[in-house]
Design a protein around this motif. Structure first.
Motif, PDB file in Angstrom:
ATOM      1  N   ALA A 152      -7.697   5.685 -13.317  1.00  0.00           N
ATOM      2  CA  ALA A 152      -8.804   5.288 -13.652  1.00  0.00           C
ATOM      3  C   ALA A 152      -8.907   3.879 -14.026  1.00  0.00           C
ATOM      4  O   ALA A 152      -9.653   3.068 -13.834  1.00  0.00           O
ATOM      5  CB  ALA A 152      -9.986   6.099 -14.431  1.00  0.00           C
ATOM      6  N   VAL A 153      -7.999   3.974 -15.321  1.00  0.00           N
ATOM      7  CA  VAL A 153      -7.820   2.347 -15.827  1.00  0.00           C
ATOM      8  C   VAL A 153      -7.415   1.420 -15.016  1.00  0.00           C
ATOM      9  O   VAL A 153      -8.691   0.191 -14.799  1.00  0.00           O
ATOM     10  CB  VAL A 153      -6.876   2.587 -17.055  1.00  0.00           C
ATOM     11  N   GLY A 154      -6.794   1.883 -13.409  1.00  0.00           N
ATOM     12  CA  GLY A 154      -6.241   0.820 -12.938  1.00  0.00           C
ATOM     13  C   GLY A 154      -7.608   0.378 -11.378  1.00  0.00           C
ATOM     14  O   GLY A 154      -7.465  -0.507 -11.255  1.00  0.00           O
ATOM     15  N   ILE A 155      -9.095   1.645 -11.302  1.00  0.00           N
ATOM     16  CA  ILE A 155      -9.719   1.018 -10.919  1.00  0.00           C
ATOM     17  C   ILE A 155     -10.318   0.318 -11.405  1.00  0.00           C
ATOM     18  O   ILE A 155     -11.396  -0.942 -11.174  1.00  0.00           O
ATOM     19  CB  ILE A 155     -10.757   2.327 -10.440  1.00  0.00           C
ATOM     20  N   ILE A 156     -10.750   0.342 -12.709  1.00  0.00           N
ATOM     21  CA  ILE A 156     -11.600  -0.872 -13.685  1.00  0.00           C
ATOM     22  C   ILE A 156     -11.339  -1.468 -13.969  1.00  0.00           C
ATOM     23  O   ILE A 156     -11.854  -2.548 -14.407  1.00  0.00           O
ATOM     24  CB  ILE A 156     -12.289  -0.266 -14.956  1.00  0.00           C
ATOM     25  N   SER A 157     -10.371  -1.664 -14.413  1.00  0.00           N
ATOM     26  CA  SER A 157      -8.950  -2.848 -15.081  1.00  0.00           C
ATOM     27  C   SER A 157      -7.742  -3.268 -14.318  1.00  0.00           C
ATOM     28  O   SER A 157      -6.778  -2.680 -13.728  1.00  0.00           O
ATOM     29  CB  SER A 157      -9.172  -3.063 -16.528  1.00  0.00           C
ATOM     30  N   ILE A 174      -6.067 -15.310  -1.065  1.00  0.00           N
ATOM     31  CA  ILE A 174      -5.615 -15.502  -0.184  1.00  0.00           C
ATOM     32  C   ILE A 174      -5.508 -13.934   0.245  1.00  0.00           C
ATOM     33  O   ILE A 174      -5.686 -13.260   1.808  1.00  0.00           O
ATOM     34  CB  ILE A 174      -3.961 -15.983  -0.227  1.00  0.00           C
ATOM     35  N   TYR A 175      -5.142 -12.996  -0.805  1.00  0.00           N
ATOM     36  CA  TYR A 175      -4.757 -11.548  -0.306  1.00  0.00           C
ATOM     37  C   TYR A 175      -5.901 -10.822  -0.081  1.00  0.00           C
ATOM     38  O   TYR A 175      -6.077 -10.350   0.735  1.00  0.00           O
ATOM     39  CB  TYR A 175      -3.934 -11.507  -1.280  1.00  0.00           C
ATOM     40  N   CYS A 176      -7.080 -11.594  -0.596  1.00  0.00           N
ATOM     41  CA  CYS A 176      -8.269 -10.254  -0.492  1.00  0.00           C
ATOM     42  C   CYS A 176      -8.921 -10.548   0.960  1.00  0.00           C
ATOM     43  O   CYS A 176      -9.874  -9.845   1.824  1.00  0.00           O
ATOM     44  CB  CYS A 176      -9.335 -10.989  -1.943  1.00  0.00           C
ATOM     45  N   MET A 216       0.895  -1.332   0.411  1.00  0.00           N
ATOM     46  CA  MET A 216      -0.293   0.142  -0.032  1.00  0.00           C
ATOM     47  C   MET A 216       0.640   1.005   0.063  1.00  0.00           C
ATOM     48  O   MET A 216       0.294   2.416   0.334  1.00  0.00           O
ATOM     49  CB  MET A 216      -0.752   0.301   0.921  1.00  0.00           C
ATOM     50  N   ASN A 217       1.799   0.683  -0.737  1.00  0.00           N
ATOM     51  CA  ASN A 217       3.055   2.396  -0.590  1.00  0.00           C
ATOM     52  C   ASN A 217       2.509   2.900  -1.512  1.00  0.00           C
ATOM     53  O   ASN A 217       3.564   3.832  -2.211  1.00  0.00           O
ATOM     54  CB  ASN A 217       4.897   2.205  -0.367  1.00  0.00           C
ATOM     55  N   THR A 218       2.055   2.500  -2.357  1.00  0.00           N
ATOM     56  CA  THR A 218       1.383   3.343  -3.860  1.00  0.00           C
ATOM     57  C   THR A 218       0.119   3.723  -3.978  1.00  0.00           C
ATOM     58  O   THR A 218      -0.862   3.050  -3.400  1.00  0.00           O
ATOM     59  CB  THR A 218       2.008   2.440  -5.260  1.00  0.00           C
ATOM     60  N   GLU A 219      -0.206   4.278  -5.611  1.00  0.00           N
ATOM     61  CA  GLU A 219      -1.582   4.558  -5.443  1.00  0.00           C
ATOM     62  C   GLU A 219      -2.315   3.388  -6.367  1.00  0.00           C
ATOM     63  O   GLU A 219      -3.476   3.721  -6.588  1.00  0.00           O
ATOM     64  CB  GLU A 219      -1.855   6.207  -5.961  1.00  0.00           C
ATOM     65  N   GLU A 220      -1.651   2.613  -6.670  1.00  0.00           N
ATOM     66  CA  GLU A 220      -2.234   1.154  -6.891  1.00  0.00           C
ATOM     67  C   GLU A 220      -2.993   0.573  -5.910  1.00  0.00           C
ATOM     68  O   GLU A 220      -3.091   0.875  -4.935  1.00  0.00           O
ATOM     69  CB  GLU A 220      -1.302   1.293  -7.930  1.00  0.00           C
ATOM     70  N   CYS A 221      -4.034  -0.348  -6.960  1.00  0.00           N
ATOM     71  CA  CYS A 221      -4.175  -1.912  -5.680  1.00  0.00           C
ATOM     72  C   CYS A 221      -3.223  -2.400  -5.648  1.00  0.00           C
ATOM     73  O   CYS A 221      -2.548  -3.019  -6.225  1.00  0.00           O
ATOM     74  CB  CYS A 221      -5.474  -2.235  -6.405  1.00  0.00           C
ATOM     75  N   PRO A 222      -3.403  -2.622  -4.112  1.00  0.00           N
ATOM     76  CA  PRO A 222      -2.191  -3.675  -3.668  1.00  0.00           C
ATOM     77  C   PRO A 222      -2.795  -4.550  -3.546  1.00  0.00           C
ATOM     78  O   PRO A 222      -1.674  -5.614  -3.796  1.00  0.00           O
ATOM     79  CB  PRO A 222      -2.267  -3.126  -2.275  1.00  0.00           C
ATOM     80  N   ILE A 223      -3.679  -5.480  -3.874  1.00  0.00           N
ATOM     81  CA  ILE A 223      -3.316  -6.509  -4.674  1.00  0.00           C
ATOM     82  C   ILE A 223      -2.916  -6.907  -5.562  1.00  0.00           C
ATOM     83  O   ILE A 223      -2.350  -8.148  -6.102  1.00  0.00           O
ATOM     84  CB  ILE A 223      -5.164  -7.052  -4.656  1.00  0.00           C
ATOM     85  N   CYS A 224      -3.580  -5.742  -6.737  1.00  0.00           N
ATOM     86  CA  CYS A 224      -3.086  -5.777  -8.492  1.00  0.00           C
ATOM     87  C   CYS A 224      -1.685  -5.822  -7.618  1.00  0.00           C
ATOM     88  O   CYS A 224      -0.533  -6.790  -8.905  1.00  0.00           O
ATOM     89  CB  CYS A 224      -3.413  -4.952  -9.581  1.00  0.00           C
ATOM     90  N   GLU A 265     -12.587  -5.472  -9.230  1.00  0.00           N
ATOM     91  CA  GLU A 265     -12.998  -6.801  -9.007  1.00  0.00           C
ATOM     92  C   GLU A 265     -12.253  -6.570  -7.311  1.00  0.00           C
ATOM     93  O   GLU A 265     -13.209  -7.552  -7.030  1.00  0.00           O
ATOM     94  CB  GLU A 265     -11.897  -7.047 -10.085  1.00  0.00           C
ATOM     95  N   HIS A 266     -10.864  -5.873  -6.727  1.00  0.00           N
ATOM     96  CA  HIS A 266     -10.831  -6.764  -5.844  1.00  0.00           C
ATOM     97  C   HIS A 266     -11.600  -5.896  -4.344  1.00  0.00           C
ATOM     98  O   HIS A 266     -11.699  -6.786  -3.745  1.00  0.00           O
ATOM     99  CB  HIS A 266      -8.919  -6.228  -5.503  1.00  0.00           C
ATOM    100  N   LEU A 267     -11.720  -5.076  -5.029  1.00  0.00           N
ATOM    101  CA  LEU A 267     -13.350  -4.923  -3.756  1.00  0.00           C
ATOM    102  C   LEU A 267     -14.162  -4.985  -4.017  1.00  0.00           C
ATOM    103  O   LEU A 267     -14.396  -5.668  -2.433  1.00  0.00           O
ATOM    104  CB  LEU A 267     -13.446  -3.276  -4.362  1.00  0.00           C
TER     105      LEU A 267
END
Length: 217
Positions: free
Chosen positions: A209-214, A125-127, A14-22, A151-153
């Motif tokens: 935005a792309v990272g949120i949807i895909s 496992i991560y989720c 979670m150190n970046t603004e990306e999805c941590p699971i991705c 998807e991970h949410l």
């Protein structure tokens, strides 16, 4: 509650603004592909599993080719796959008609792509861990930086209803922030406001935005 290795692994992601699971799944995939190419290509059991699944899914096949580019490993693997397919065709006296009639149908396989299979296990496992640990320091970290993709949410359904509600509420706030930045991109692209400079946050908002949807795996 004691913080185990998995807690720290997700927390650090979670150190970046990306999805941590991705992010974790992509790192895992890269490691799996490296191990596969340099240690497992000549493993008969693994090669038999790949033949049974008729190769890899398209996504992982091209990642393996474009990002790792190992000609010898690909020559070994695809010799097996193409030879096996030729044998299948030779057994079908009317295979041309069959290919024509099934042209748009998905090719059925006996097993999943080996990388899809491992990714699905790690993803759950991560989720599950994210949902279980949400709160306190873990929650604060998520609110400060990272954002779960759609998807991970959907996969992080905590058993505790209050906890699950918090995950959704905090993520909606993050989505709304990205949406606000997208609105600014649209507004500033209008010729009437073309002179207004974009903020650093706005410059990266369209990629977020792309990272949120895909999901990125």
């Amino acid at each position: 509650m004691e913080k185990d290795m998995l807690w720290h692994k997700i927390y650090d992601a979670m150190n970046t603004e990306e999805c941590p699971i991705c992010s974790l799944l992509k790192n895992d995939l890269n490691m799996q592909m490296e191990i596969f190419l340099y240690e497992n290509v000549n493993d008969r059991g693994i090669r038999a599993k790949i033949i049974s699944s008729k190769g890899f899914c398209s996504n992982h096949a091209y990642i393996l080719m474009n990002e790792f580019g190992d000609p010898l490993a690909h020559a070994i693997l695809y010799s097996d796959l193409i030879n096996n397919y030729i044998k299948e065709l030779d057994k079908k006296s009317d295979f041309l008609n069959e290919i024509s009639s099934n042209f748009n149908k998905k090719n059925k396989t006996n097993e999943k792509c080996i990388f899809c299979e491992r990714t699905e296990i790690n993803e759950k496992i991560y989720c599950d861990k994210f949902s279980k640990e949400y709160g306190g320091e873990f929650q604060e970290k998520y609110q400060q930086t990272a954002v779960l993709c759609r998807e991970h949410l959907n996969m992080t359904t905590a058993k505790n209803a209050k906890q699950n509600k918090l995950i959704i509420e905090h993520t909606i706030n993050k989505y709304q922030n990205v949406l606000d930045m997208l609105s600014e991109i649209i507004r500033k692209s209008d010729y009437r406001y073309f002179g207004e400079s974009w903020t650093e946050e706005e410059k990266s908002a369209w990629k977020k935005a792309v990272g949120i949807i895909s999901k990125k795996i």
